[in-house]
Design a protein around this motif. Structure first.
Motif, PDB file in Angstrom:
ATOM      1  N   PRO A  85      18.802  33.488  20.191  1.00 10.12           N
ATOM      2  CA  PRO A  85      20.039  33.052  19.992  1.00 10.12           C
ATOM      3  C   PRO A  85      20.522  31.655  20.085  1.00 10.12           C
ATOM      4  N   ASN A  86      19.620  30.649  20.767  1.00  5.50           N
ATOM      5  CA  ASN A  86      19.957  29.200  20.878  1.00  5.50           C
ATOM      6  C   ASN A  86      19.442  28.729  19.620  1.00  5.50           C
ATOM      7  N   ASN A  87      18.427  29.401  18.702  1.00  4.22           N
ATOM      8  CA  ASN A  87      17.861  28.714  17.690  1.00  4.22           C
ATOM      9  C   ASN A  87      17.893  29.588  16.559  1.00  4.22           C
ATOM     10  N   VAL A  88      19.203  29.901  16.013  1.00  2.97           N
ATOM     11  CA  VAL A  88      19.111  30.906  14.550  1.00  2.97           C
ATOM     12  C   VAL A  88      19.082  30.148  13.623  1.00  2.97           C
ATOM     13  N   THR A  89      18.390  30.330  12.551  1.00  2.53           N
ATOM     14  CA  THR A  89      18.278  29.843  11.147  1.00  2.53           C
ATOM     15  C   THR A  89      18.320  30.968  10.147  1.00  2.53           C
ATOM     16  N   MET A  99      47.580  12.325   1.303  1.00  3.25           N
ATOM     17  CA  MET A  99      46.698  13.027   2.139  1.00  3.25           C
ATOM     18  C   MET A  99      45.483  13.483   1.394  1.00  3.25           C
ATOM     19  N   GLU A 100      44.085  13.235   1.830  1.00  2.00           N
ATOM     20  CA  GLU A 100      42.964  13.619   1.083  1.00  2.00           C
ATOM     21  C   GLU A 100      42.586  14.980   1.344  1.00  2.00           C
ATOM     22  N   PRO A 101      42.275  15.912   0.186  1.00  2.00           N
ATOM     23  CA  PRO A 101      41.760  17.153   0.397  1.00  2.00           C
ATOM     24  C   PRO A 101      40.486  17.113   1.298  1.00  2.00           C
ATOM     25  N   ILE A 102      40.294  18.141   2.047  1.00  2.00           N
ATOM     26  CA  ILE A 102      39.097  18.162   2.919  1.00  2.00           C
ATOM     27  C   ILE A 102      38.155  19.081   2.343  1.00  2.00           C
ATOM     28  N   SER A 103      37.092  18.722   1.705  1.00  2.00           N
ATOM     29  CA  SER A 103      36.062  19.490   1.096  1.00  2.00           C
ATOM     30  C   SER A 103      35.206  20.072   1.985  1.00  2.00           C
ATOM     31  N   ALA A 104      34.823  21.579   2.042  1.00  2.00           N
ATOM     32  CA  ALA A 104      33.837  21.875   2.778  1.00  2.00           C
ATOM     33  C   ALA A 104      32.964  22.674   1.702  1.00  2.00           C
ATOM     34  N   ASP A 105      31.885  22.425   2.004  1.00  2.00           N
ATOM     35  CA  ASP A 105      30.874  23.319   1.193  1.00  2.00           C
ATOM     36  C   ASP A 105      30.293  24.618   1.787  1.00  2.00           C
ATOM     37  N   LEU A 106      29.850  25.380   1.284  1.00  2.00           N
ATOM     38  CA  LEU A 106      29.542  26.752   1.858  1.00  2.00           C
ATOM     39  C   LEU A 106      28.400  26.606   2.984  1.00  2.00           C
ATOM     40  N   SER A 107      27.611  25.822   2.868  1.00  2.00           N
ATOM     41  CA  SER A 107      26.578  25.607   4.046  1.00  2.00           C
ATOM     42  C   SER A 107      26.890  25.104   5.137  1.00  2.00           C
ATOM     43  N   THR A 108      28.128  24.444   5.234  1.00  2.00           N
ATOM     44  CA  THR A 108      28.887  23.882   6.313  1.00  2.00           C
ATOM     45  C   THR A 108      29.564  24.977   7.001  1.00  2.00           C
ATOM     46  N   ILE A 109      30.147  25.800   5.973  1.00  2.00           N
ATOM     47  CA  ILE A 109      31.121  26.633   6.600  1.00  2.00           C
ATOM     48  C   ILE A 109      29.943  27.683   7.306  1.00  2.00           C
ATOM     49  N   LEU A 110      28.864  27.999   6.864  1.00  2.00           N
ATOM     50  CA  LEU A 110      28.134  29.328   7.453  1.00  2.00           C
ATOM     51  C   LEU A 110      27.309  28.618   8.559  1.00  2.00           C
ATOM     52  N   ASN A 111      27.088  27.296   8.691  1.00  2.00           N
ATOM     53  CA  ASN A 111      26.542  26.743   9.691  1.00  2.00           C
ATOM     54  C   ASN A 111      27.495  26.962  11.030  1.00  2.00           C
ATOM     55  N   ARG A 112      28.895  26.630  10.560  1.00  2.00           N
ATOM     56  CA  ARG A 112      29.877  26.712  11.608  1.00  2.00           C
ATOM     57  C   ARG A 112      29.814  28.163  12.157  1.00  2.00           C
ATOM     58  N   ILE A 113      29.906  29.244  11.353  1.00  2.00           N
ATOM     59  CA  ILE A 113      29.964  30.447  11.385  1.00  2.00           C
ATOM     60  C   ILE A 113      28.671  30.996  12.535  1.00  2.00           C
ATOM     61  N   LEU A 114      27.427  30.485  12.174  1.00  2.00           N
ATOM     62  CA  LEU A 114      26.505  30.792  12.692  1.00  2.00           C
ATOM     63  C   LEU A 114      26.275  30.330  14.261  1.00  2.00           C
ATOM     64  N   ASP A 115      26.816  28.932  14.447  1.00  2.00           N
ATOM     65  CA  ASP A 115      26.876  28.398  15.583  1.00  2.00           C
ATOM     66  C   ASP A 115      27.974  29.289  16.612  1.00  2.00           C
ATOM     67  N   THR A 116      29.305  29.671  15.990  1.00  2.00           N
ATOM     68  CA  THR A 116      30.170  30.214  16.841  1.00  2.00           C
ATOM     69  C   THR A 116      29.611  31.740  17.171  1.00  2.00           C
ATOM     70  N   ALA A 175      26.617  32.484  17.588  1.00  2.00           N
ATOM     71  CA  ALA A 175      25.350  32.251  18.703  1.00  2.00           C
ATOM     72  C   ALA A 175      25.980  32.152  19.836  1.00  2.00           C
ATOM     73  N   ASP A 176      27.089  31.340  20.132  1.00  2.00           N
ATOM     74  CA  ASP A 176      27.827  31.279  21.179  1.00  2.00           C
ATOM     75  C   ASP A 176      28.502  32.728  21.796  1.00  2.00           C
ATOM     76  N   ASN A 177      29.002  33.532  20.838  1.00  2.00           N
ATOM     77  CA  ASN A 177      29.596  34.806  21.359  1.00  2.00           C
ATOM     78  C   ASN A 177      28.572  35.843  22.095  1.00  2.00           C
ATOM     79  N   LEU A 178      28.737  36.133  23.326  1.00  2.00           N
ATOM     80  CA  LEU A 178      27.893  36.763  23.968  1.00  2.00           C
ATOM     81  C   LEU A 178      27.501  38.196  23.256  1.00  2.00           C
ATOM     82  N   ARG A 179      28.290  38.777  22.851  1.00  2.00           N
ATOM     83  CA  ARG A 179      28.051  40.052  22.032  1.00  2.00           C
ATOM     84  C   ARG A 179      26.815  39.876  20.779  1.00  2.00           C
TER      85      ARG A 179
END
Length: 78
Positions: A36-40, A1-18, A20-24
């Protein structure tokens, strides 16, 4: 089983996408003047910096200096 390597930018991009989807979070972003549709990261940090710089007062500066002296006092040995 190969370990999954997630870099910090990928994690932060997923957090920002999630977030942005949250209404609050979308409402908060709209109140901050962001789309909210184009957060950088650049837009978010630039807007937060503008808000912080707009709210700096003389009293806040004295409080910051006092807090620095308090922490320095507590870190002293004698």
């Amino acid at each position: 089983m190969e370990p999954i390597s997630a870099d910090l930018s990928t994690i932060l991009n997923r957090i920002l996408d999630t977030a942005a989807d949250n209404l609050r979070i979308a409402k908060i972003l709209v109140q901050m003047g962001l789309d909210p549709n184009n957060v950088t990261y650049d837009a978010l940090f630039d807007r937060l910096l503008e808000i912080v710089l707009a709210n700096i007062t003389l009293a806040n500066m004295f409080a910051l200096v006092g807090a620095i002296f308090l922490v320095a006092t507590l870190l002293m040995q004698r």
